[in-house]
Design a protein around this motif. Sequence first.
Motif, PDB file in Angstrom:
ATOM      1  N   LEU A  24       0.817  -1.212   0.000  1.00  0.00           N
ATOM      2  CA  LEU A  24       0.000   0.000   0.000  1.00  0.00           C
ATOM      3  C   LEU A  24       0.855   1.269   0.000  1.00  0.00           C
ATOM      4  CD1 LEU A  24      -2.840  -0.961   2.490  1.00  0.00           C
ATOM      5  CD2 LEU A  24      -3.080  -0.472   0.065  1.00  0.00           C
ATOM      6  N   ASP A  30       1.728   4.130  -3.176  1.00  0.00           N
ATOM      7  CA  ASP A  30       1.553   5.568  -2.920  1.00  0.00           C
ATOM      8  C   ASP A  30       2.814   6.333  -3.301  1.00  0.00           C
ATOM      9  OD1 ASP A  30       0.464   7.970  -1.966  1.00  0.00           O
ATOM     10  OD2 ASP A  30       1.315   7.626   0.016  1.00  0.00           O
ATOM     11  N   ILE A  34      -6.599   4.950   2.974  1.00  0.00           N
ATOM     12  CA  ILE A  34      -5.595   4.007   2.478  1.00  0.00           C
ATOM     13  C   ILE A  34      -4.336   4.079   3.329  1.00  0.00           C
ATOM     14  CG2 ILE A  34      -4.130   3.430   0.508  1.00  0.00           C
ATOM     15  CD1 ILE A  34      -6.412   4.426  -1.280  1.00  0.00           C
ATOM     16  N   ASP A  35      -3.906   5.287   3.677  1.00  0.00           N
ATOM     17  CA  ASP A  35      -2.738   5.435   4.552  1.00  0.00           C
ATOM     18  C   ASP A  35      -3.003   4.805   5.917  1.00  0.00           C
ATOM     19  OD1 ASP A  35      -1.171   6.692   2.697  1.00  0.00           O
ATOM     20  OD2 ASP A  35      -1.695   8.710   3.366  1.00  0.00           O
ATOM     21  N   GLY A  92      -2.767   1.037   5.622  1.00  0.00           N
ATOM     22  CA  GLY A  92      -1.366   0.619   5.600  1.00  0.00           C
ATOM     23  C   GLY A  92      -0.748   0.662   6.987  1.00  0.00           C
TER      24      GLY A  92
END
Length: 61
Positions: free
Chosen positions: A20, A24, A35-36, A39
């Motif tokens: 992930l 990015d 999403i961050d 991860g």
Amino acid sequence: MIQTLKKYRFWIFITLAALLLSVDWLLGVEARPLIDGLGFIFFMLGCMSVPDNFGKKEKQP
């Protein structure tokens, strides 16, 4: 199958987190906070699942 997942869960979680975050970074696109955060959660789960004998050889009886 469950035993395999238990044995390799550290590598599974760390790989998911790295995948992930590297997507990015490589795309140069700022990922959404979801999403961050995902991860980061995978990274923390990987850190919590480090086996006690990580890097040591198992003793054979």
